[in-house]
Enzyme design. Structure first.
Site, PDB file in Angstrom:
ATOM      1  CG  ASP A  18      34.637  25.112  50.241  1.00  0.00           C
ATOM      2  OD1 ASP A  18      35.420  25.808  50.913  1.00  0.00           O
ATOM      3  OD2 ASP A  18      33.451  25.427  50.041  1.00  0.00           O
ATOM      4  CG  ASN A  20      41.297  23.274  53.484  1.00  0.00           C
ATOM      5  OD1 ASN A  20      40.782  22.182  53.331  1.00  0.00           O
ATOM      6  ND2 ASN A  20      42.247  23.742  52.694  1.00  0.00           N
ATOM      7  N   GLY A  21      38.804  25.707  56.355  1.00  0.00           N
ATOM      8  CA  GLY A  21      38.590  26.650  57.462  1.00  0.00           C
ATOM      9  C   GLY A  21      37.608  26.092  58.477  1.00  0.00           C
ATOM     10  CG  HIS A  35      44.477  26.594  54.419  1.00  0.00           C
ATOM     11  ND1 HIS A  35      43.322  26.308  53.725  1.00  0.00           N
ATOM     12  CD2 HIS A  35      44.345  27.882  54.826  1.00  0.00           C
ATOM     13  CE1 HIS A  35      42.529  27.380  53.722  1.00  0.00           C
ATOM     14  NE2 HIS A  35      43.132  28.351  54.388  1.00  0.00           N
ATOM     15  CB  SER A  63      39.511  31.670  43.884  1.00  0.00           C
ATOM     16  OG  SER A  63      39.218  32.457  45.018  1.00  0.00           O
ATOM     17  CG  LEU A 129      47.573  12.740  37.551  1.00  0.00           C
ATOM     18  CD1 LEU A 129      46.133  12.436  37.155  1.00  0.00           C
ATOM     19  CD2 LEU A 129      47.686  12.751  39.081  1.00  0.00           C
TER      20      LEU A 129
HETATM   21  C1  FPP Z   1      39.196  26.285  50.684  1.00  0.00           C
HETATM   22  O1  FPP Z   1      38.788  26.066  52.023  1.00  0.00           O
HETATM   23  C2  FPP Z   1      40.616  25.971  50.537  1.00  0.00           C
HETATM   24  C3  FPP Z   1      41.583  26.870  50.132  1.00  0.00           C
HETATM   25  C4  FPP Z   1      41.275  28.271  49.786  1.00  0.00           C
HETATM   26  C5  FPP Z   1      43.004  26.471  50.049  1.00  0.00           C
HETATM   27  C6  FPP Z   1      43.227  25.098  49.519  1.00  0.00           C
HETATM   28  C7  FPP Z   1      44.652  24.756  49.577  1.00  0.00           C
HETATM   29  C8  FPP Z   1      45.154  23.551  49.952  1.00  0.00           C
HETATM   30  C9  FPP Z   1      44.341  22.380  50.314  1.00  0.00           C
HETATM   31  C10 FPP Z   1      46.618  23.359  49.902  1.00  0.00           C
HETATM   32  C11 FPP Z   1      46.940  22.684  48.603  1.00  0.00           C
HETATM   33  C12 FPP Z   1      48.340  22.803  48.260  1.00  0.00           C
HETATM   34  C13 FPP Z   1      48.813  22.581  47.007  1.00  0.00           C
HETATM   35  C14 FPP Z   1      50.251  22.745  46.749  1.00  0.00           C
HETATM   36  C15 FPP Z   1      47.952  22.183  45.887  1.00  0.00           C
HETATM   37  P1  FPP Z   1      38.256  27.325  52.842  1.00  0.00           P
HETATM   38  O2  FPP Z   1      39.419  27.979  53.499  1.00  0.00           O
HETATM   39  O3  FPP Z   1      37.456  28.205  51.934  1.00  0.00           O
HETATM   40  O4  FPP Z   1      37.343  26.613  53.896  1.00  0.00           O
HETATM   41  P2  FPP Z   1      36.013  27.222  54.546  1.00  0.00           P
HETATM   42  O5  FPP Z   1      35.030  27.429  53.430  1.00  0.00           O
HETATM   43  O6  FPP Z   1      35.598  26.142  55.483  1.00  0.00           O
HETATM   44  O7  FPP Z   1      36.389  28.494  55.240  1.00  0.00           O
END
Ligand code: FPP
Length: 247
Positions: A18, A20-21, A35, A63, A129
């Site tokens: 969690d 990334n945004g 991301h 999700s 793994l």
């Molecule tokens: C949640 O952060 C993250 C996601 C919904 C996407 C996660 C995907 C990746 C890290 C890419 C992985 C790639 C592979 C192939 C496994 P958020 O966007 O909800 O962040 P926020 O809560 O800060 O908005």
């Protein structure tokens, strides 16, 4: 790392990636930038888990609820998944890593479905793994699917209602081939499970860190593992019973 007891590692670690945004916003960039940087953390954590000797690693990548995000973000994430898988599979394969995907994969675009099928097939014989990517996954969806499978068997006379046990339910889940996670990590400060492996996490140790996913590295994983090793896992028993190995 030297403080880790390699004989008391969790076999299975599950991670809600969690933040990334928020990380992207803090850099003055758009969400997809976060991301893309999240993929670098995936690579580092997979490398670290292999090196440390974790047997199963589940990553919550998308999700069921994430389908409701703005179309541009959903399309961007799908492209990122397809590109990342295509790019990383040769290296994963070289490192003996076996890929699995769990979730309602029928909702994915055809190109993504094909990429997942190819990756699963190419790494199917690997013995290192097991890397389990939860995509278009929600635990409630999974429990409904498992219930339908069991109900169908009862309807067809393949099993009776009395034969339904925790084991039959567990064996009907998308995770039937894997042991339950002993440790669940969530990054970026939220302290909730968000529809992730609700049945499987019944006895997992939960570890929450403020670190945003794009900043998460091997040292953060080791910190979570050390925290896990500092806890007493009682499974409903008393501390005295656990300490005398009476479990
Ligand atoms: C949640 O952060 C993250 C996601 C919904 C996407 C996660 C995907 C990746 C890290 C890419 C992985 C790639 C592979 C192939 C496994 P958020 O966007 O909800 O962040 P926020 O809560 O800060 O908005």
């Amino acid at each position: 790392m030297e403080n880790l007891d390699l004989n008391r590692l969790p076999k299975h670690v599950a991670i809600i990636m969690d933040g990334n945004g928020r990380w992207a916003k803090e850099q003055g960039e758009d969400r997809l930038f976060g991301h893309y940087h999240g993929v670098a953390s995936v690579r580092k954590v997979v490398e670290a888990a292999t090196e440390i000797g974790i047997k199963y690693l589940t990553l919550y990548a998308f999700s069921t609820e994430n389908w409701d995000r703005p179309a541009q973000e959903v399309t961007g994430l799908m492209t990122l998944f397809v590109d990342t898988i295509a790019k990383e599979v040769p290296d994963l394969h070289k490192n003996n890593i076996k890929l699995h995907f769990i979730g309602n994969l029928s909702m994915l675009p055809d190109e993504a479905k094909k990429a997942l099928e190819d990756a699963t097939q190419q790494t199917a014989q690997n013995t290192g793994l097991s890397l389990i990517i939860a995509l278009s996954y929600s635990s409630r969806w999974e429990l409904v699917e498992a219930t339908k499978k069991i109900a169908e068997k009862v309807k067809n006379g393949e099993m009776s209602v009395d034969q339904i046990t925790e084991t039959t339910l567990s064996e009907s889940l998308a995770t039937s081939a894997f042991p339950d996670p002993e440790l669940m990590i969530r990054t970026s400060g939220e302290c909730r499970i968000s529809n992730f492996l609700l049945f499987q996490l019944a006895y997992a140790e939960l570890y929450f860190t403020d670190t945003r996913w794009p900043d998460f590295r091997k040292a953060d994983l080791v910190k979570a593992l050390l925290d896990y090793q500092s806890r007493e896992r009682r499974f409903g028993k008393t501390s005295a019973q656990v300490q005398t190995n009476d479990i």
